[in-house]
Scaffold this motif. Structure first.
Motif, PDB file in Angstrom:
ATOM      1  N   GLY A  17       0.807  -1.241   0.000  1.00  0.00           N
ATOM      2  CA  GLY A  17       0.000   0.000   0.000  1.00  0.00           C
ATOM      3  C   GLY A  17       0.830   1.276   0.000  1.00  0.00           C
ATOM      4  O   GLY A  17       0.288   2.352   0.229  1.00  0.00           O
ATOM      5  N   GLY A  18       2.126   1.171  -0.263  1.00  0.00           N
ATOM      6  CA  GLY A  18       2.965   2.372  -0.227  1.00  0.00           C
ATOM      7  C   GLY A  18       2.936   3.172  -1.511  1.00  0.00           C
ATOM      8  O   GLY A  18       3.333   4.341  -1.531  1.00  0.00           O
ATOM      9  N   GLY A  20       1.286   3.138  -5.969  1.00  0.00           N
ATOM     10  CA  GLY A  20       0.509   2.480  -7.016  1.00  0.00           C
ATOM     11  C   GLY A  20      -0.916   2.148  -6.591  1.00  0.00           C
ATOM     12  O   GLY A  20      -1.576   2.899  -5.865  1.00  0.00           O
ATOM     13  N   HIS A  39       0.460  -1.918   4.833  1.00  0.00           N
ATOM     14  CA  HIS A  39       1.804  -2.471   4.613  1.00  0.00           C
ATOM     15  C   HIS A  39       2.376  -1.692   3.431  1.00  0.00           C
ATOM     16  O   HIS A  39       1.901  -1.801   2.294  1.00  0.00           O
ATOM     17  N   LEU A  40       3.392  -0.843   3.736  1.00  0.00           N
ATOM     18  CA  LEU A  40       3.875   0.091   2.712  1.00  0.00           C
ATOM     19  C   LEU A  40       4.719  -0.602   1.648  1.00  0.00           C
ATOM     20  O   LEU A  40       4.860  -0.105   0.531  1.00  0.00           O
ATOM     21  N   PHE A  68       8.622  -9.383   1.849  1.00  0.00           N
ATOM     22  CA  PHE A  68       8.057 -10.726   1.671  1.00  0.00           C
ATOM     23  C   PHE A  68       9.074 -11.715   1.099  1.00  0.00           C
ATOM     24  O   PHE A  68       8.813 -12.910   1.039  1.00  0.00           O
ATOM     25  N   ASN A  94      -2.237  -7.428  -2.049  1.00  0.00           N
ATOM     26  CA  ASN A  94      -1.948  -6.676  -3.274  1.00  0.00           C
ATOM     27  C   ASN A  94      -0.463  -6.602  -3.605  1.00  0.00           C
ATOM     28  O   ASN A  94      -0.098  -6.421  -4.761  1.00  0.00           O
ATOM     29  N   GLY A  96       3.131  -7.110  -4.815  1.00  0.00           N
ATOM     30  CA  GLY A  96       3.659  -8.007  -5.835  1.00  0.00           C
ATOM     31  C   GLY A  96       4.255  -7.214  -6.966  1.00  0.00           C
ATOM     32  O   GLY A  96       4.015  -6.009  -7.079  1.00  0.00           O
TER      33      GLY A  96
HETATM   34  N1  LIG Z   1       0.369  -1.850 -12.880  1.00  0.00           N
HETATM   35  C1  LIG Z   1      -0.206  -2.783 -13.604  1.00  0.00           C
HETATM   36  O1  LIG Z   1      -0.408  -2.608 -14.824  1.00  0.00           O
HETATM   37  C2  LIG Z   1      -0.659  -4.083 -12.996  1.00  0.00           C
HETATM   38  C3  LIG Z   1      -1.413  -4.938 -13.792  1.00  0.00           C
HETATM   39  C4  LIG Z   1      -1.871  -6.124 -13.254  1.00  0.00           C
HETATM   40  C5  LIG Z   1      -1.585  -6.452 -11.956  1.00  0.00           C
HETATM   41  N2  LIG Z   1      -0.821  -5.612 -11.205  1.00  0.00           N
HETATM   42  C6  LIG Z   1      -0.575  -6.013  -9.823  1.00  0.00           C
HETATM   43  O2  LIG Z   1      -1.066  -5.000  -8.967  1.00  0.00           O
HETATM   44  C7  LIG Z   1      -0.345  -5.018  -7.733  1.00  0.00           C
HETATM   45  C8  LIG Z   1       0.139  -3.627  -7.435  1.00  0.00           C
HETATM   46  O3  LIG Z   1       0.963  -3.213  -8.504  1.00  0.00           O
HETATM   47  P1  LIG Z   1       1.306  -1.682  -8.819  1.00  0.00           P
HETATM   48  O4  LIG Z   1       1.141  -1.477 -10.265  1.00  0.00           O
HETATM   49  O5  LIG Z   1       0.629  -0.798  -7.869  1.00  0.00           O
HETATM   50  O6  LIG Z   1       2.887  -1.775  -8.577  1.00  0.00           O
HETATM   51  P2  LIG Z   1       3.898  -0.953  -7.717  1.00  0.00           P
HETATM   52  O7  LIG Z   1       3.592   0.505  -7.818  1.00  0.00           O
HETATM   53  O8  LIG Z   1       5.208  -1.459  -8.191  1.00  0.00           O
HETATM   54  O9  LIG Z   1       3.611  -1.430  -6.196  1.00  0.00           O
HETATM   55  C9  LIG Z   1       3.943  -2.732  -5.796  1.00  0.00           C
HETATM   56  C10 LIG Z   1       3.814  -2.839  -4.297  1.00  0.00           C
HETATM   57  O10 LIG Z   1       4.256  -4.153  -3.896  1.00  0.00           O
HETATM   58  C11 LIG Z   1       5.299  -3.997  -2.929  1.00  0.00           C
HETATM   59  N3  LIG Z   1       6.352  -4.994  -3.008  1.00  0.00           N
HETATM   60  C12 LIG Z   1       7.179  -5.274  -4.046  1.00  0.00           C
HETATM   61  N4  LIG Z   1       8.106  -6.159  -3.679  1.00  0.00           N
HETATM   62  C13 LIG Z   1       7.874  -6.462  -2.370  1.00  0.00           C
HETATM   63  C14 LIG Z   1       8.497  -7.307  -1.410  1.00  0.00           C
HETATM   64  N5  LIG Z   1       9.590  -8.038  -1.718  1.00  0.00           N
HETATM   65  N6  LIG Z   1       7.998  -7.374  -0.172  1.00  0.00           N
HETATM   66  C15 LIG Z   1       6.912  -6.645   0.182  1.00  0.00           C
HETATM   67  N7  LIG Z   1       6.275  -5.802  -0.676  1.00  0.00           N
HETATM   68  C16 LIG Z   1       6.756  -5.725  -1.943  1.00  0.00           C
HETATM   69  C17 LIG Z   1       5.927  -2.658  -3.274  1.00  0.00           C
HETATM   70  O11 LIG Z   1       6.711  -2.196  -2.192  1.00  0.00           O
HETATM   71  P3  LIG Z   1       8.166  -1.517  -2.456  1.00  0.00           P
HETATM   72  O12 LIG Z   1       7.902  -0.039  -2.504  1.00  0.00           O
HETATM   73  O13 LIG Z   1       8.998  -1.953  -1.290  1.00  0.00           O
HETATM   74  O14 LIG Z   1       8.694  -2.043  -3.761  1.00  0.00           O
HETATM   75  C18 LIG Z   1       4.697  -1.826  -3.575  1.00  0.00           C
HETATM   76  O15 LIG Z   1       4.096  -1.386  -2.395  1.00  0.00           O
HETATM   77  C19 LIG Z   1       0.760  -6.050  -7.907  1.00  0.00           C
HETATM   78  O16 LIG Z   1       0.334  -7.275  -7.337  1.00  0.00           O
HETATM   79  C20 LIG Z   1       0.871  -6.200  -9.418  1.00  0.00           C
HETATM   80  O17 LIG Z   1       1.376  -7.450  -9.779  1.00  0.00           O
HETATM   81  C21 LIG Z   1      -0.368  -4.424 -11.682  1.00  0.00           C
END
Ligand SMILES: NC(=O)c1ccc[n+]([C@@H]2O[C@H](COP(=O)([O-])OP(=O)(O)OC[C@H]3O[C@@H](n4cnc5c(N)ncnc54)[C@H](OP(=O)(O)O)[C@@H]3O)[C@@H](O)[C@H]2O)c1
Length: 256
Positions: A17-18, A20, A39-40, A68, A94, A96
């Protein structure tokens, strides 16, 4: 926006939740009256949006971090939840990411394990460890983030990531049936191509523009397009008869 009291008095946990999509989901739950453990991500960065710090100062948000991919990462988050909440009404799994693009022939064992541990195993572990608190919740709901790639297969180099999202999708459906007798609903939100840091890292501007042209609504998605789907699926009042479903949020990119 939904009614500002839709989640009044409810305890919500949002992972990733930090920034995106997760950040916007957390913001909208807070705007609807929930107490949210956010969870940021891996670390508590200092450049947090102001609304999170304000909500934390008011005792409405609890900010925490856990990696994670590290041993005990999920359990440390679970400890943080247990220290704040006696029960959980909504769990949003969420966190990932794609990690990288790995051509099938070059994928290492480490790459494989990392993508699976983050996007698949952490969801199973987080769900398992939160179940006792969810069982004490009011009309509990789990909402998992999957991806358009779970059904469409994803783009080159994303095969393992896409498969983990398909795993979570099927896992959620099985769980929905298993937990229905206890009144716990389980659903997924499946984002299409959403303009977050995610694509800053894994897609070129040219690739994104080519994708945009395939989207019937003519634009990439925003986190704001996705968040209401999570609140809808989390709310007993809005979706109390919906479980085991995947809500696709993609501007028509996948119509099947
Ligand atoms: N953007 C898209 O087009 C898209 C499309 C389909 C699905 N999704 C899914 O939507 C979800 C959110 O994605 P988003 O686009 O918002 O991406 P994002 O901005 O990259 O955010 C991802 C989040 O996951 C956390 N995360 C990454 N690695 C981690 C780890 N090792 N341990 C704990 N937390 C971790 C990140 O924390 P950090 O700041 O520490 O990295 C961040 O809070 C994800 O599950 C992604 O697969 C995204």
């Amino acid at each position: 926006m939904y009614h500002p009291a839709l989640f009044k008095g409810m305890n919500v946990v949002v992972t990733g939740g930090g920034r995106g999509i997760g950040l916007e989901v957390a913001r909208q739950f807070l705007d609807c009256g929930a107490r949210v453990l956010v969870h940021l991500g891996r670390t508590i960065a200092s450049d947090r949006p102001e609304f999170l710090d304000l909500a934390a100062a008011e005792g409405r948000a609890f900010l925490t971090a856990a990696d994670f991919l590290s041993d005990g990462g999920v359990e440390s988050l679970a400890d943080a939840v247990r220290s704040r909440f006696d029960s959980v009404d909504v769990l949003v799994n969420n966190a990932g990411t794609m990690v990288g693009r790995f051509p099938a022939g070059e994928l290492t064992d480490d790459d494989y394990r990392t993508v699976v541990k983050l996007n698949q195993t952490s969801v199973v572990e987080m769900t398992r460890t939160m179940l006792p608190l969810l069982r004490k919740g009011t009309h509990p709901a789990i909402v998992n983030t999957v991806s358009i790639s779970a059904r469409a297969g994803g783009s080159p180099g994303s095969s393992i990531y896409s498969a983990t999202k398909a795993f979570v999708s099927t896992y959620s459906k099985a769980l929905a049936r298993e937990l229905a007798p206890e009144g716990i609903r389980v659903n997924c939100v499946s984002p299409g191509t959403i303009a977050t840091d995610f694509h800053e890292r894994y897609s070129t501007p040219e690739k994104l523009e080519a994708t945009r042209k395939t989207i019937p609504l003519g634009r990439l998605g925003m986190a704001e397009d996705c968040a209401p789907a999570y609140l809808f699926l989390a709310s007993h009042a809005l979706s109390g008869y919906i479980t085991g479903q995947v809500l696709e949020v993609n501007g028509g990119q996948l119509i099947a």
